[in-house]
Motif scaffolding. Structure first.
Motif, short mmCIF file in Angstrom:
data_model
loop_
_atom_site.label_atom_id
_atom_site.label_comp_id
_atom_site.label_asym_id
_atom_site.label_seq_id
_atom_site.Cartn_x
_atom_site.Cartn_y
_atom_site.Cartn_z
N ILE A 14 0.84 -1.19 0.00
CA ILE A 14 0.00 0.00 0.00
C ILE A 14 0.88 1.25 0.00
N GLY A 15 1.98 1.20 0.75
CA GLY A 15 2.91 2.32 0.77
C GLY A 15 3.51 2.62 -0.59
N LYS A 16 3.74 1.58 -1.39
CA LYS A 16 4.29 1.77 -2.74
C LYS A 16 3.25 2.37 -3.69
N VAL A 17 2.02 1.87 -3.56
CA VAL A 17 0.96 2.29 -4.47
C VAL A 17 0.38 3.64 -4.09
N ALA A 18 0.25 3.88 -2.80
CA ALA A 18 -0.36 5.11 -2.30
C ALA A 18 0.50 5.70 -1.18
N PRO A 19 1.61 6.33 -1.55
CA PRO A 19 2.54 6.83 -0.54
C PRO A 19 1.95 7.90 0.38
N ASP A 20 0.83 8.50 -0.02
CA ASP A 20 0.19 9.50 0.82
C ASP A 20 -0.69 8.91 1.91
N VAL A 21 -0.93 7.60 1.88
CA VAL A 21 -1.71 6.93 2.93
C VAL A 21 -0.83 6.76 4.15
N ALA A 30 -10.49 -0.85 7.32
CA ALA A 30 -10.41 0.20 6.30
C ALA A 30 -10.62 -0.39 4.91
N ARG A 31 -11.57 0.20 4.19
CA ARG A 31 -11.85 -0.25 2.82
C ARG A 31 -10.82 0.39 1.89
N LEU A 32 -10.22 -0.43 1.05
CA LEU A 32 -9.14 0.03 0.19
C LEU A 32 -9.59 1.14 -0.76
N ARG A 33 -10.71 0.96 -1.41
CA ARG A 33 -11.14 1.92 -2.43
C ARG A 33 -11.85 3.12 -1.81
N GLN A 34 -12.67 2.90 -0.80
CA GLN A 34 -13.44 4.01 -0.25
C GLN A 34 -12.65 4.78 0.83
N LEU A 41 -7.22 1.99 -10.83
CA LEU A 41 -5.85 1.72 -11.27
C LEU A 41 -4.92 1.49 -10.09
N ASP A 42 -5.11 2.24 -9.01
CA ASP A 42 -4.31 2.01 -7.79
C ASP A 42 -4.56 0.61 -7.24
N PHE A 43 -5.83 0.19 -7.25
CA PHE A 43 -6.17 -1.13 -6.74
C PHE A 43 -5.51 -2.23 -7.58
N LEU A 44 -5.57 -2.07 -8.90
CA LEU A 44 -4.93 -3.06 -9.77
C LEU A 44 -3.42 -3.07 -9.57
N ARG A 45 -2.83 -1.91 -9.38
CA ARG A 45 -1.38 -1.84 -9.10
C ARG A 45 -1.08 -2.51 -7.77
N LEU A 46 -1.94 -2.34 -6.78
CA LEU A 46 -1.76 -2.98 -5.48
C LEU A 46 -1.77 -4.50 -5.64
N ASP A 62 -11.80 -12.92 -6.87
CA ASP A 62 -11.56 -12.80 -5.44
C ASP A 62 -11.45 -11.35 -4.96
N TYR A 63 -11.59 -10.38 -5.84
CA TYR A 63 -11.48 -8.98 -5.44
C TYR A 63 -12.42 -8.59 -4.29
N PRO A 64 -13.66 -9.08 -4.27
CA PRO A 64 -14.53 -8.72 -3.14
C PRO A 64 -13.97 -9.18 -1.78
N ALA A 65 -13.21 -10.28 -1.77
CA ALA A 65 -12.64 -10.80 -0.53
C ALA A 65 -11.48 -9.95 -0.03
N VAL A 66 -10.91 -9.12 -0.91
CA VAL A 66 -9.75 -8.31 -0.53
C VAL A 66 -10.09 -6.82 -0.56
N ALA A 67 -11.32 -6.50 -0.25
CA ALA A 67 -11.77 -5.11 -0.31
C ALA A 67 -11.33 -4.29 0.90
N THR A 68 -10.93 -4.95 1.98
CA THR A 68 -10.46 -4.24 3.17
C THR A 68 -9.02 -4.64 3.47
N VAL A 69 -8.39 -3.88 4.36
CA VAL A 69 -7.02 -4.20 4.74
C VAL A 69 -6.97 -5.59 5.35
N ASP A 70 -7.87 -5.89 6.30
CA ASP A 70 -7.87 -7.23 6.92
C ASP A 70 -8.18 -8.32 5.90
N GLY A 71 -9.09 -8.06 4.99
CA GLY A 71 -9.41 -9.04 3.96
C GLY A 71 -8.20 -9.38 3.12
#
Length: 80
Positions: A14-21, A30-34, A41-46, A62-71
């Motif tokens: 996540i730090g590589k894809v979204a360094p501002d997080v 925490a939901r990745l997209r929301q 594009l960030d999600f696909l890069r992640l 399997d994308y719905p299963a990985v919609a959150t950090v814990d997922g």
């Protein structure tokens, strides 16, 4: 791969894809997209960075299963 290793890998990806997080924003629910504001594009890069760093490929079905950090952590731990 255990949960701690998976959490560390996910945080680094996540730090590589979204360094501002900020690391404190990476709460389990925490939901990745929301909540982290990753666009499609960030999600696909992640997903790509996770595959490169952990060897865990995440198919589109399997994308719905990985919609959150814990997922995502649970998925990487279970498949890594």
């Amino acid at each position: 791969m255990n949960d701690q290793d998976a959490r560390q890998a996910v945080g680094a990806a996540i730090g590589k894809v979204a360094p501002d997080v900020e690391p404190e924003d990476l709460e389990g629910g925490a939901r990745l997209r929301q909540d982290l504001e990753l666009d499609s594009l960030d999600f696909l890069r992640l997903v790509q960075v996770i595959a490169e760093t952990t060897g865990v490929d995440i198919p589109e079905a399997d994308y719905p299963a990985v919609a959150t950090v814990d997922g995502l952590v649970t998925y990487v731990a279970g498949h890594g």
